[in-house]
Design a protein around this motif. Sequence first.
Motif, PDB file in Angstrom:
ATOM      1  N   GLN A 133      51.250  38.498  40.418  1.00  0.00           N
ATOM      2  CA  GLN A 133      50.565  37.235  40.697  1.00  0.00           C
ATOM      3  C   GLN A 133      49.635  36.841  39.556  1.00  0.00           C
ATOM      4  O   GLN A 133      49.509  35.659  39.225  1.00  0.00           O
ATOM      5  N   GLU A 134      48.986  37.837  38.936  1.00  0.00           N
ATOM      6  CA  GLU A 134      48.129  37.545  37.785  1.00  0.00           C
ATOM      7  C   GLU A 134      48.955  36.968  36.638  1.00  0.00           C
ATOM      8  O   GLU A 134      48.516  36.043  35.950  1.00  0.00           O
ATOM      9  N   GLY A 135      50.164  37.511  36.432  1.00  0.00           N
ATOM     10  CA  GLY A 135      51.040  36.972  35.395  1.00  0.00           C
ATOM     11  C   GLY A 135      51.442  35.538  35.673  1.00  0.00           C
ATOM     12  O   GLY A 135      51.488  34.700  34.756  1.00  0.00           O
ATOM     13  N   VAL A 136      51.727  35.235  36.934  1.00  0.00           N
ATOM     14  CA  VAL A 136      52.089  33.866  37.307  1.00  0.00           C
ATOM     15  C   VAL A 136      50.905  32.918  37.088  1.00  0.00           C
ATOM     16  O   VAL A 136      51.067  31.808  36.565  1.00  0.00           O
ATOM     17  N   LEU A 137      49.685  33.373  37.469  1.00  0.00           N
ATOM     18  CA  LEU A 137      48.507  32.531  37.277  1.00  0.00           C
ATOM     19  C   LEU A 137      48.258  32.278  35.787  1.00  0.00           C
ATOM     20  O   LEU A 137      47.895  31.163  35.385  1.00  0.00           O
ATOM     21  N   SER A 138      48.464  33.287  34.954  1.00  0.00           N
ATOM     22  CA  SER A 138      48.317  33.103  33.504  1.00  0.00           C
ATOM     23  C   SER A 138      49.327  32.083  32.992  1.00  0.00           C
ATOM     24  O   SER A 138      49.003  31.262  32.127  1.00  0.00           O
ATOM     25  N   ALA A 139      50.547  32.122  33.533  1.00  0.00           N
ATOM     26  CA  ALA A 139      51.562  31.141  33.144  1.00  0.00           C
ATOM     27  C   ALA A 139      51.157  29.731  33.567  1.00  0.00           C
ATOM     28  O   ALA A 139      51.379  28.763  32.828  1.00  0.00           O
ATOM     29  N   VAL A 140      50.542  29.612  34.736  1.00  0.00           N
ATOM     30  CA  VAL A 140      50.068  28.301  35.204  1.00  0.00           C
ATOM     31  C   VAL A 140      49.027  27.743  34.233  1.00  0.00           C
ATOM     32  O   VAL A 140      49.069  26.555  33.868  1.00  0.00           O
ATOM     33  N   PHE A 141      48.092  28.583  33.796  1.00  0.00           N
ATOM     34  CA  PHE A 141      47.098  28.144  32.823  1.00  0.00           C
ATOM     35  C   PHE A 141      47.769  27.742  31.511  1.00  0.00           C
ATOM     36  O   PHE A 141      47.379  26.755  30.880  1.00  0.00           O
ATOM     37  N   ARG A 142      48.786  28.502  31.075  1.00  0.00           N
ATOM     38  CA  ARG A 142      49.469  28.189  29.823  1.00  0.00           C
ATOM     39  C   ARG A 142      50.227  26.859  29.925  1.00  0.00           C
ATOM     40  O   ARG A 142      50.217  26.052  28.993  1.00  0.00           O
ATOM     41  N   SER A 179      57.799  32.835  40.787  1.00  0.00           N
ATOM     42  CA  SER A 179      58.319  32.950  42.147  1.00  0.00           C
ATOM     43  C   SER A 179      57.483  32.166  43.140  1.00  0.00           C
ATOM     44  O   SER A 179      56.250  32.136  43.051  1.00  0.00           O
ATOM     45  N   PRO A 180      58.138  31.511  44.097  1.00  0.00           N
ATOM     46  CA  PRO A 180      57.415  30.779  45.143  1.00  0.00           C
ATOM     47  C   PRO A 180      56.458  31.683  45.930  1.00  0.00           C
ATOM     48  O   PRO A 180      55.398  31.237  46.361  1.00  0.00           O
ATOM     49  N   ALA A 181      56.850  32.967  46.098  1.00  0.00           N
ATOM     50  CA  ALA A 181      55.991  33.890  46.856  1.00  0.00           C
ATOM     51  C   ALA A 181      54.662  34.107  46.137  1.00  0.00           C
ATOM     52  O   ALA A 181      53.590  34.092  46.765  1.00  0.00           O
ATOM     53  N   SER A 182      54.702  34.299  44.814  1.00  0.00           N
ATOM     54  CA  SER A 182      53.461  34.500  44.041  1.00  0.00           C
ATOM     55  C   SER A 182      52.619  33.238  44.023  1.00  0.00           C
ATOM     56  O   SER A 182      51.393  33.293  44.184  1.00  0.00           O
ATOM     57  N   LEU A 183      53.273  32.106  43.825  1.00  0.00           N
ATOM     58  CA  LEU A 183      52.533  30.834  43.823  1.00  0.00           C
ATOM     59  C   LEU A 183      51.887  30.594  45.184  1.00  0.00           C
ATOM     60  O   LEU A 183      50.742  30.135  45.261  1.00  0.00           O
ATOM     61  N   GLY A 184      52.597  30.930  46.241  1.00  0.00           N
ATOM     62  CA  GLY A 184      52.031  30.761  47.586  1.00  0.00           C
ATOM     63  C   GLY A 184      50.847  31.676  47.827  1.00  0.00           C
ATOM     64  O   GLY A 184      49.853  31.274  48.444  1.00  0.00           O
ATOM     65  N   ALA A 185      50.930  32.923  47.330  1.00  0.00           N
ATOM     66  CA  ALA A 185      49.820  33.872  47.500  1.00  0.00           C
ATOM     67  C   ALA A 185      48.572  33.383  46.771  1.00  0.00           C
ATOM     68  O   ALA A 185      47.451  33.484  47.288  1.00  0.00           O
ATOM     69  N   ILE A 186      48.754  32.839  45.574  1.00  0.00           N
ATOM     70  CA  ILE A 186      47.611  32.306  44.816  1.00  0.00           C
ATOM     71  C   ILE A 186      46.980  31.145  45.571  1.00  0.00           C
ATOM     72  O   ILE A 186      45.753  31.054  45.688  1.00  0.00           O
ATOM     73  N   GLN A 187      47.820  30.260  46.105  1.00  0.00           N
ATOM     74  CA  GLN A 187      47.295  29.107  46.843  1.00  0.00           C
ATOM     75  C   GLN A 187      46.522  29.546  48.085  1.00  0.00           C
ATOM     76  O   GLN A 187      45.458  28.993  48.392  1.00  0.00           O
ATOM     77  N   ARG A 188      47.014  30.560  48.787  1.00  0.00           N
ATOM     78  CA  ARG A 188      46.315  31.038  50.002  1.00  0.00           C
ATOM     79  C   ARG A 188      44.968  31.652  49.642  1.00  0.00           C
ATOM     80  O   ARG A 188      43.963  31.414  50.337  1.00  0.00           O
ATOM     81  N   ASN A 189      44.922  32.435  48.577  1.00  0.00           N
ATOM     82  CA  ASN A 189      43.654  33.049  48.170  1.00  0.00           C
ATOM     83  C   ASN A 189      42.661  32.012  47.679  1.00  0.00           C
ATOM     84  O   ASN A 189      41.446  32.163  47.862  1.00  0.00           O
TER      85      ASN A 189
END
Length: 505
Positions: A133-142, A179-189
């Motif tokens: 999830q941290e990798g996905v969040l870093s990609a979102v920032f990029r 992945s939608p699962a990681s993006l969803g987990a970030i949104q919930r947190n």
Amino acid sequence: MGTPIIIGKNCIDTTQNIVLHSQFANRHGLIAGATGTGKTVTLKVLAESFSRLGVPVFLADVKGDVSSLTKAGENTPKFNERLKSLNIESIPFSAFPVVFWDLFTEQGHPIRTTISEIGPILLSRILNLNDTQEGVLSAVFRIADDQGLLLLDFKDLKAMLSYISENTSLFTKDYGNLSPASLGAIQRNLLALADQGGDLFFGEPGLNILDFIQTDSDGRGVINLLAADKLMHTPKLYATFLLWMLAELFEQLPEVGDLEKPKLVFFFDEAHLLFNNTSAALQEKIEQVVRLIRSKGIGIYFITQNPLDLPENILGQLGNRIQHALRAFTPKDQKAVKAAANTFRVNPNLNIEQVITELAVGEALISCLDEQGIPQIVERAWIIPPHSSFNPLTIEERQYIIHKSIIYGIYEQNIDRESAFEKLQIKITEQQQQLEKIEQDKQHSKEYERLAKAQQKEAERIAKHKEKLTQDIAGTFAKSVARSLGGRTGQKLVRGLLGSLFGKK
């Protein structure tokens, strides 16, 4: 080499001062003790001492009573009796320069930072994300950075996450699997953090952390007072803010080593909230900052009921310790008393474990670093009285000081400039308009095809009708000619005429 800061008077010999040496004030410290044993007064005494020394202070006001620092104290019979018992002739009562801050913007100047400034790594630790999830969040920032989309507040990040979730196929090639699962987990947190008031913390204008490091016209350090009574109910936001603040100072301030006095001193009340229910990664980050920030000239003092509330790695960094009374009613309490006693350098004249349970209100066991930076033998001492009042400010008095502050007006107005949310709204609107146009074009194309087919059918019908009509006319004419001429000559002439009309020989 610095200035001795008087904390208390030796209980046995009140002519002996118990001091904290300012050159080692950045070696951090602990103020511990059960509720009602005098921790708040000790906190005020230290804050006042640092302020008089020209050292700015930041402290969290959990109960709202530390606001009394802005008013000078006064003599009372009980107060004078205490001075006499400590062999103190008089106290130069005074008020201290205070700036009020509040993350909820109600009891002080607002404190904000932007999503971009806090960054994906720290935000991942705050949100308790796993490595994926941290990798996905870093990609979102990029992605946001590559597309020129500013992430300033909560709605920017939420809009960015939603946009990427709906368009993952556009980014997978360049940024890997999102992945939608990681993006969803970030949104919930994120929603969980927002429920605790995190949406108020992120935005503009962002705090200039150096505004905490100020002195007044008399050279006294400004005491920055954070209204924390409401913040205590949102521990994740409290930990988020404190960690961000320390990380910002660590990044912005140069290495200075040991100075004659620290550049800034922090007091974190209810310190256990920093570590309760936080991820191992977040605790590791806090421990790292605490360990390294002293080289920037920053001192951190944790205030909590029990030393065991803090991780062992943090306790090992605290060179200056003030221990008020602990109660030993249960086996767990007895364990805490023993653990607290073992943290002090032994005094052969004191049974530390026993004394901790016998300390009166305003009395404490104190062990600070000496002139060589070595922990002193623990001493039993009375904390000296503060110079400020014991009476908290009224709401009107607090508002008056806020409006008279030199930074009033800098942070009060929230700025919502064009950022990711607004640009994505425009992009989404444009995409919807394009889809609508494509749909309209499809509908127009279908209508055109239907009309073309209808026109073709009508043309075929007319052509057939014309052909039939021509044949009928030609047949009638041929029969008429044949009857008129008669015989073979008539038949031959009719066949010639019909062949010319219908292309037959």
